[in-house]
Scaffold this motif. Structure first.
Motif, short mmCIF file in Angstrom:
data_model
loop_
_atom_site.label_atom_id
_atom_site.label_comp_id
_atom_site.label_asym_id
_atom_site.label_seq_id
_atom_site.Cartn_x
_atom_site.Cartn_y
_atom_site.Cartn_z
N GLY A 34 -9.14 3.56 8.50
CA GLY A 34 -9.62 2.93 7.10
C GLY A 34 -8.87 1.63 6.84
O GLY A 34 -9.43 0.63 6.26
N LEU A 35 -7.64 1.68 7.03
CA LEU A 35 -6.80 0.45 6.86
C LEU A 35 -7.52 -0.73 7.79
O LEU A 35 -7.74 -1.83 7.16
CB LEU A 35 -5.24 0.62 7.34
N LEU A 36 -7.51 -0.34 8.75
CA LEU A 36 -8.22 -1.41 9.74
C LEU A 36 -9.39 -1.97 9.42
O LEU A 36 -9.86 -3.19 9.34
CB LEU A 36 -8.24 -0.70 11.36
N GLY A 43 -9.57 -4.27 6.78
CA GLY A 43 -8.75 -5.43 7.07
C GLY A 43 -7.43 -5.66 6.60
O GLY A 43 -6.75 -6.77 6.33
N VAL A 44 -6.68 -4.26 6.30
CA VAL A 44 -5.29 -4.32 5.88
C VAL A 44 -4.33 -4.51 7.06
O VAL A 44 -4.36 -3.54 7.96
CB VAL A 44 -4.99 -3.03 5.15
N GLU A 45 -3.66 -5.53 7.15
CA GLU A 45 -2.82 -5.97 8.50
C GLU A 45 -1.46 -5.49 8.11
O GLU A 45 -0.72 -6.10 7.19
CB GLU A 45 -3.07 -7.11 9.07
N VAL A 46 -0.99 -4.15 8.30
CA VAL A 46 0.48 -3.88 8.06
C VAL A 46 1.57 -4.54 9.03
O VAL A 46 1.58 -4.41 10.19
CB VAL A 46 0.67 -2.39 8.08
N LEU A 52 -2.95 15.61 11.46
CA LEU A 52 -2.75 14.59 12.19
C LEU A 52 -4.15 13.66 12.53
O LEU A 52 -4.30 12.48 12.86
CB LEU A 52 -2.42 14.83 13.93
N ASP A 53 -5.35 14.64 12.42
CA ASP A 53 -6.58 13.82 12.37
C ASP A 53 -6.82 13.00 11.15
O ASP A 53 -7.31 11.79 11.39
CB ASP A 53 -7.76 14.68 12.68
N ALA A 54 -6.29 13.27 10.03
CA ALA A 54 -6.30 12.68 9.10
C ALA A 54 -5.60 11.17 8.91
O ALA A 54 -5.77 10.17 8.63
CB ALA A 54 -6.01 13.62 7.65
N VAL A 55 -4.25 11.37 9.70
CA VAL A 55 -3.71 10.30 9.90
C VAL A 55 -4.11 9.29 10.71
O VAL A 55 -4.37 8.11 10.64
CB VAL A 55 -2.27 10.53 10.71
N VAL A 112 0.74 -1.03 0.06
CA VAL A 112 -0.03 -0.13 -0.01
C VAL A 112 0.85 1.18 0.12
O VAL A 112 1.88 1.19 0.64
CB VAL A 112 -0.94 0.04 1.49
N GLY A 113 0.72 1.99 -0.90
CA GLY A 113 1.76 3.38 -1.22
C GLY A 113 0.80 4.48 -0.89
O GLY A 113 -0.58 4.79 -1.15
N THR A 114 1.12 5.53 -0.42
CA THR A 114 0.49 6.71 -0.09
C THR A 114 1.12 8.00 -0.91
O THR A 114 2.31 8.22 -1.22
CB THR A 114 0.33 7.15 1.24
N SER A 115 0.01 8.93 -1.07
CA SER A 115 0.43 10.39 -1.79
C SER A 115 -0.76 11.10 -1.17
O SER A 115 -1.57 10.68 -0.74
CB SER A 115 0.21 10.19 -3.12
#
Ligand SMILES: NC(=O)c1ccc[n+]([C@@H]2O[C@H](COP(=O)([O-])OP(=O)(O)OC[C@H]3O[C@@H](n4cnc5c(N)ncnc54)[C@H](OP(=O)(O)O)[C@@H]3O)[C@@H](O)[C@H]2O)c1
Length: 284
Positions: free
Chosen positions: A75-77, A80-83, A66-69, A38-41
């Motif tokens: 959202g990942l959770l 079901g994205v387990e990093v 920081l709220d967006a973080v 998963v990559g971010t921009s």
């Protein structure tokens, strides 16, 4: 962490700032190594085909908010994205004499380069700890070890992120989660063109800052490739356990050995000379 070693299944990696430079190269390499990436921009919708790595899932993230973080991690959770592997790569560059740096800009830089990545780490590390495995790689900078005039805010952010990693490493390693810092020297990514410069044109620091920037831009143009830094990040991800820090580019690791062997005043003069600061940046 590789698909065949410590991880029983295909690892999932999150690379911040995967749209350009080092982050793009890291995302590409991790895809090649069989990771789900998963990559971010800040704005994945505006990325051209050239800015995208096939196989990478892009998501929006602005570390300045920081709220967006928090929403990003939730959202990942929820999906079901387990990093398993977090590469805190995204960052901004800033220059200016300490006296002339606008405080709101320094706050911005600390949110993007330190607080955003630290908050993201706080939110993703519990899952790694519960699963008993994980890697967090901070992309720092060689400037944290070799501080440079007119870069105080940037140097401080890179020293801060390294400090978080080095200290928290002792908390998390008993749980199978390893933090490490990769410190690149100059890397030819074009970051010079995206750097924010704060300078008063006719101020007392204008000449010294100009001289430093001239050398810094040249060093970046002649820097190592992003792919080479990505290979070092991969070493940190796959080592078991990884070292606390890895250095790459600008003569590393040899200059780090010299850094430990030489008196601080000598190292200061060598750095000053490299960036043309003999008369402006340091005395004598
Ligand atoms: N290049 C060098 O010489 C060098 C040397 C030492 C350390 N580093 C460090 O290496 C990392 C990557 O540098 P680079 O040279 O590859 O830089 P780059 O090419 O400018 O890439 C920076 C990445 O960070 C993302 N980004 C920028 N601001 C952001 C924000 N507010 N929130 C979230 N993402 C943001 C950008 O994505 P979007 O624009 O798509 O949002 C981009 O993908 C940085 O941490 C930098 O400090 C670079």
């Amino acid at each position: 962490m590789s698909p065949s070693s410590t991880s029983p299944s295909r690892p999932t990696s999150l690379v911040t700032g995967a749209s350009s430079g080092i982050g793009l190269a890291v995302a590409r390499l991790l895809v090649e190594r069989g990771h789900r990436v998963v990559g971010t921009s800040r704005d994945p919708d505006r990325l051209s085909a050239q800015d995208r790595v096939p196989g990478v899932e892009y998501r929006a993230l602005d570390l300045d908010d920081l709220d967006a973080v928090g929403r990003f991690a939730a959202g990942l959770l929820a999906d079901g994205v387990e990093v398993d592997v977090l590469v805190n790569n995204a960052g901004e560059s800033q220059c200016g004499a300490l006296e002339e740096l606008p405080l709101p800009e320094v706050e911005h830089l600390f949110r993007v380069n330190v607080l955003g990545p630290v908050h993201l780490t706080q939110l993703l590390v519990p899952g790694m700890r519960e699963r008993g495995r994980g890697r967090v790689v901070m992309v720092g900078s060689m400037l944290a070890t070799f501080p440079l005039a007119y870069r105080s805010s940037y140097v401080a952010t890179k020293a801060a992120i390294k400090g978080f990693a080095e200290a928290a490493r002792f908390e998390l390693s008993p749980h199978g989660v390893w933090l490490t810092t990769v410190e690149p020297g100059s890397v030819a990514t074009g970051i010079s063109g995206r750097r924010t410069v704060h300078s008063q044109e006719s101020g007392p620091y204008a000449a010294g800052l100009r001289q430093m920037l001239h050398r810094l831009d040249a060093a970046e143009r002649d820097g190592v490739s992003a792919a080479r830094v990505a290979a070092t990040v991969l070493r940190a991800v796959e080592a078991d356990p990884p070292a606390p820090t890895y250095a790459v580019g600008s003569g590393a690791p040899a200059v780090h050995v010299l850094r430990r062997a030489l008196p601080g005043s000598v190292v200061e003069r060598v750095v000053a000379r490299r960036f043309g600061l003999g008369q402006h940046g340091v005395r004598g």
